[in-house]
Structures are given as structure tokens and as C-alpha cells.
Motif scaffolding. Sequence first.
Motif, PDB file in Angstrom:
ATOM      1  N   PRO A   1       0.831  -1.210   0.000  1.00 37.81           N
ATOM      2  CA  PRO A   1       0.000   0.000   0.000  1.00 37.81           C
ATOM      3  C   PRO A   1       0.865   1.261   0.000  1.00 37.81           C
ATOM      4  CG  PRO A   1      -0.831  -1.595   1.597  1.00 37.81           C
ATOM      5  CD  PRO A   1       0.483  -2.119   1.116  1.00 37.81           C
ATOM      6  N   PRO A   2       0.353   2.351  -0.571  1.00 42.08           N
ATOM      7  CA  PRO A   2       1.129   3.593  -0.647  1.00 42.08           C
ATOM      8  C   PRO A   2       1.677   4.019   0.716  1.00 42.08           C
ATOM      9  CG  PRO A   2      -0.879   3.769  -1.935  1.00 42.08           C
ATOM     10  CD  PRO A   2      -0.974   2.485  -1.195  1.00 42.08           C
ATOM     11  N   GLY A   3       2.944   4.385   0.718  1.00 43.59           N
ATOM     12  CA  GLY A   3       3.581   4.887   1.922  1.00 43.59           C
ATOM     13  C   GLY A   3       4.118   3.823   2.851  1.00 43.59           C
ATOM     14  N   THR A   4       3.930   2.535   2.518  1.00 44.87           N
ATOM     15  CA  THR A   4       4.375   1.474   3.422  1.00 44.87           C
ATOM     16  C   THR A   4       5.591   0.706   2.903  1.00 44.87           C
ATOM     17  OG1 THR A   4       2.924  -0.233   2.471  1.00 44.87           O
ATOM     18  CG2 THR A   4       1.993   1.172   4.207  1.00 44.87           C
ATOM     19  N   ALA A   5       5.938   0.883   1.651  1.00 44.34           N
ATOM     20  CA  ALA A   5       7.051   0.120   1.079  1.00 44.34           C
ATOM     21  C   ALA A   5       8.365   0.497   1.737  1.00 44.34           C
ATOM     22  CB  ALA A   5       7.136   0.342  -0.427  1.00 44.34           C
TER      23      ALA A   5
ATOM     24  N   VAL B   1       7.026  -5.196   1.988  1.00 40.82           N
ATOM     25  CA  VAL B   1       7.926  -5.807   1.015  1.00 40.82           C
ATOM     26  C   VAL B   1       7.231  -5.919  -0.339  1.00 40.82           C
ATOM     27  CG1 VAL B   1       9.200  -7.910   0.430  1.00 40.82           C
ATOM     28  CG2 VAL B   1       9.152  -7.087   2.802  1.00 40.82           C
ATOM     29  N   THR B   2       7.890  -5.484  -1.385  1.00 39.84           N
ATOM     30  CA  THR B   2       7.382  -5.639  -2.740  1.00 39.84           C
ATOM     31  C   THR B   2       7.654  -7.067  -3.203  1.00 39.84           C
ATOM     32  OG1 THR B   2       7.856  -3.309  -3.201  1.00 39.84           O
ATOM     33  CG2 THR B   2       7.488  -4.744  -5.105  1.00 39.84           C
ATOM     34  N   ALA B   3       6.650  -7.727  -3.780  1.00 41.77           N
ATOM     35  CA  ALA B   3       6.784  -9.142  -4.130  1.00 41.77           C
ATOM     36  C   ALA B   3       6.602  -9.352  -5.630  1.00 41.77           C
ATOM     37  CB  ALA B   3       5.774  -9.983  -3.358  1.00 41.77           C
TER      38      ALA B   3
ATOM     39  N   TYR C   1      10.362   0.771  -9.202  1.00 40.71           N
ATOM     40  CA  TYR C   1       9.541   0.333  -8.070  1.00 40.71           C
ATOM     41  C   TYR C   1      10.070   0.825  -6.729  1.00 40.71           C
ATOM     42  CZ  TYR C   1       7.020  -2.628 -11.338  1.00 40.71           C
ATOM     43  OH  TYR C   1       6.241  -3.082 -12.393  1.00 40.71           O
ATOM     44  N   LYS C   2      11.058   1.718  -6.770  1.00 38.91           N
ATOM     45  CA  LYS C   2      11.651   2.317  -5.570  1.00 38.91           C
ATOM     46  C   LYS C   2      12.194   1.240  -4.636  1.00 38.91           C
ATOM     47  CE  LYS C   2       8.708   6.413  -5.894  1.00 38.91           C
ATOM     48  NZ  LYS C   2       7.710   7.273  -5.230  1.00 38.91           N
ATOM     49  N   LEU C   3      12.985   0.343  -5.215  1.00 40.44           N
ATOM     50  CA  LEU C   3      13.560  -0.766  -4.470  1.00 40.44           C
ATOM     51  C   LEU C   3      15.041  -0.544  -4.230  1.00 40.44           C
ATOM     52  CD1 LEU C   3      11.962  -3.696  -6.510  1.00 40.44           C
ATOM     53  CD2 LEU C   3      11.051  -2.605  -4.438  1.00 40.44           C
TER      54      LEU C   3
END
Length: 308
Positions: free
Chosen positions: A69-73, A107-109, A147-149
Amino acid sequence: MKIRSFLLASGLLLLATGRMLAQPVLPLYTGTIPNSTPSNVQETSITLANGGVRISNVVQPTLTVFVPPPGTANGTSVVICPGGGYTRLSIDSEGYNVAKRLNEMGVTAFVLKYRLPNDESQPDKTTAPLLDAQQALRLVRQQAAKYKLNPERIGLMGFSAGGHLAATAGTQFARPVGHNPESVSVRPAFLVLMYGVISFSDSLQHPGSRQNLLGKSPSAALVRQYSNELQVTAQTPPTFLVHAQDDKTVPVQNSIVFYQACLRHNVPAEMHLYPKGGHGFGLNNKTTKDDWTERLKNWLDANGWLTQ
């Protein structure tokens, strides 16, 4: 099949519930897919009575993206390899559902739909899944800015035979298979191995996985190469393992020997063994109130992978 192809091409994913989600689906390769030959093999997808989805005969490997969700990554990402004995992919229970849980941790999956070994469509079926896993790590690293990773915080997670694939990629990154002209690193930052097939030794193997990947009569050298407990080095990424003692499909000793190899090479490792749970329990081991995803969250946090 035509409808499914359209949905995949347009970046839409139809889940077993019938609910449509706008999940980006990235092709793993642009242009010619390496280690592939023209064939009549066609991807099939089956929805089970319990709503589970099983995919087989993968020809076009992809990554399905699940963004927190936005702001949580927090910048950490994980490539997920579903299991299925190297004959099918349990893409929902060991893929999409797990991705959503990781999203809750910030976490982005990326769920990897990798090619399964197939003599008809692959010149060398033993390397096709590993090619796809390594390419997935390259692609996520290349897409990190989008993806801002953090490109140094890309983990690899696998279930059952997908655990074998993840363990192979996590121990054999120094010599990537296939052609890698850009020399992009394929070393994951960490491994998460869920009731994984680790060893292809006669005593510990899951016979179906070994035969599907290596054939009916593999050489001793090939069996050793793909017995991942023998491939651990000091450079193997930190590893988190989960298994059930009563697993009748993949003996719990698979996780134990990998953990012992990590100990010998001073690789940080954490292992959680449950007395019951069998094989393939996915997110929920119904025999215990303990939630292994909370143990995973604690481990990720302790290693600094959940900090923004």
C-alpha cells in the motif's frame, strides 16, 4: 485460453475468486527466450475444487508484481518461486497469497511463473528453471528504480520444488547459466526456503522433482551439482528455513542438511521446525497457532530488511 492470454498481456490477473486485480505482469525476457525451441507445448491452468490454481507447461515466463500500500514500502523485495514438483506451479497458495502477506510487511513481491523442465520445448531442461530464476533477479534489479527498491535488498523465496530452485540460485550465482552480457548480479540478498527440496541424493530426494529436472538416469556429477547442501559456501546468502517433521513428501532432513551446511560455512541461518503440518501448507500450518510469517517478519526486521 485466448481470454487468459489477453488478461496476462494486458497486465490483469484473474484470481480463482473471480475478482480482477490490476497486477502488472512483466515478461521475463524481451525477444527470444533463451534455451527454448518452437514446440506444440501450450500453457495450461486448472482451478481446483478448493479454488487453488495450478499452472503447467509454462512457455512464456513472467513476473507478477505485488506492490505494498502507498507509503508502506520499505525498499525490500522478494522473488517468489511456487512449488509443484517441477511439473506444475501452485501459483496461488505458494505465490499470490504469499505476495500479499509480504506486502503487509512493506515488502514488494514478484511471483515468478518459471518454465518447468520440458524436453520438447527446451534444449536443456536441467537449466531452464534456473535461467528464469536468475533472469528474474536481474529484471527486478534493473527495475529497482521504477519500483523504488533497494537493489541490494532483493531476496529469493521458494516452496517445495520452488525451494530447490531458490536454493540452487542462492548457491550457484557465481557462475550464471546462459548468456549475461550486462554482468548484472544474480546473487539474492537472502533466501527463504519453505519445506524445500534441497538434496537430490538417493536418501533425501523427492523422486518426482529429481526425475523431472534431471531425467531418469542422471550422472553422479549432475546429482551432486543439484544437491544444494553440497553447494553452500561462505558467500551463500543468509537463509530462513521452515519445515514440518511429519512431511512425507519432502523429508525434513532436506532443510536440516542445508542448515548444517550453513553452520559449517558461517552463513547466518534461522530454521523453524514444526512437529506436524505435512507438506505444502503454504501460509497456514493448521496444526499450530504459531504463524511462520511472523517468525519471518521478525527475521527480516532483525537483519534490517524492513527499515525504510
